[in-house]
Design an enzyme around this catalytic site. Structure first.
Site, PDB file in Angstrom:
ATOM      1  N   SER A 129       0.829  -1.194   0.000  1.00  0.00           N
ATOM      2  CA  SER A 129       0.000   0.000   0.000  1.00  0.00           C
ATOM      3  C   SER A 129       0.874   1.258   0.000  1.00  0.00           C
ATOM      4  CB  SER A 129      -0.946  -0.057   1.199  1.00  0.00           C
ATOM      5  OG  SER A 129      -2.038   0.794   1.033  1.00  0.00           O
ATOM      6  N   HIS A 164      -4.197  -1.645  -4.440  1.00  0.00           N
ATOM      7  CA  HIS A 164      -5.626  -1.945  -4.235  1.00  0.00           C
ATOM      8  C   HIS A 164      -6.443  -1.727  -5.507  1.00  0.00           C
ATOM      9  CE1 HIS A 164      -4.313  -1.918  -0.121  1.00  0.00           C
ATOM     10  NE2 HIS A 164      -4.181  -0.614  -0.068  1.00  0.00           N
TER      11      HIS A 164
END
Length: 255
Positions: A129, A164
């Site tokens: 991330s 994501h």
């Protein structure tokens, strides 16, 4: 003349914080330059969240490695000791959180310069991330609330990164628009479950822990409203033994 070490970094679409099988973390350890690597977790993006740190230590103490943590919000090392510590690591593993805050804190403490030095010396840099975003020239992030582009990063990986890609609403179209319009350079989009290894800035391995997860190269096209996706083949990772599945994302994960 001594051989020049390869400069390597890995982008992770999973790991100990969201996956129960440990496949991506085992893959990362398998890229180390030693059979028992020193692995430093850097939880800056989450504000050094204690639960996140404990989750890392619990996962990696059970593996053939020597885990450690670099806290910066309550820093304990002076500049010389900080440099010695980081340059002694075989793997630096950066956690999720807020990408913009991560970069600001690193620069305040000089960690950005030390990570560049470690990278040039052969330390494997990786993260999930925000910990994937930070290595590129720019990234797709919700550091400021709504999804947007951040034309800032360490620039160790040419181009941009979007994490994501398949799991958060709006990620895919927003990133493609940013690349198409030039707000971000062409780059790499990771679906959850994927790991991508880059050597000297070039992709050298791509893996997935789930059958449908993909890595994409995203580039501008003649159409300035969207961009073209080029799927990158990923080899499947096979579990050594079943483990219980859990999903947890630290507070403020980016991201």
């Amino acid at each position: 003349m001594a051989a020049v070490p390869q400069r390597r970094l890995a982008l992770l679409g999973g790991g100990f914080s969201i996956d129960g099988d440990g496949l991506l973390d085992d893959w990362v350890l398998g890229q180390a330059r030693t059979s028992r690597p020193r692995v430093c977790f850097v939880p800056t993006a989450s504000g050094d969240a204690p639960g996140y740190v404990e989750q890392f230590l619990s996962a990696f103490r059970a593996r053939p490695c020597d885990p450690g943590v670099l806290p910066l919000f309550r820093r304990e090392l002076d500049d010389a000791a900080l440099r010695t510590f980081l340059l002694a690591q075989d793997i630096v593993y950066v956690g999720g959180g807020n990408t913009a805050n991560l970069l600001a804190v690193w620069r305040a403490h000089g960690v950005d310069r030390l990570l560049r030095e470690a990278y040039d010396r052969g330390t494997l840099l990786c993260g999930i991330s925000a910990g994937a975003n930070c290595w590129a020239e720019g990234s797709h992030t919700d550091s400021f609330g709504p999804l947007t582009h951040l034309p800032d990063g360490l620039g160790l990986l040419p181009g941009s990164v979007c994490p994501h890609y398949d799991s958060e609403p709006g990620r895919r179209p927003s990133y493609r628009t940013a690349v198409a319009t030039g707000a971000l350079p062409a780059g790499w989009a990771l679906e959850d479950g994927v790991g991508a290894l880059f050597t000297d800035g070039r992709p050298t391995d791509a893996v997935t822990r789930t059958p449908r997860a993909r890595l994409y190269r995203v580039e501008p096209d003649d159409d300035t409203t969207t961009a073209v996706e080029h799927p990158v083949p990923c080899r499947p990772l096979t579990p050594a033994a079943p483990r219980s599945e859990h999903r947890h994302r630290p507070p403020g994960t980016d991201e």
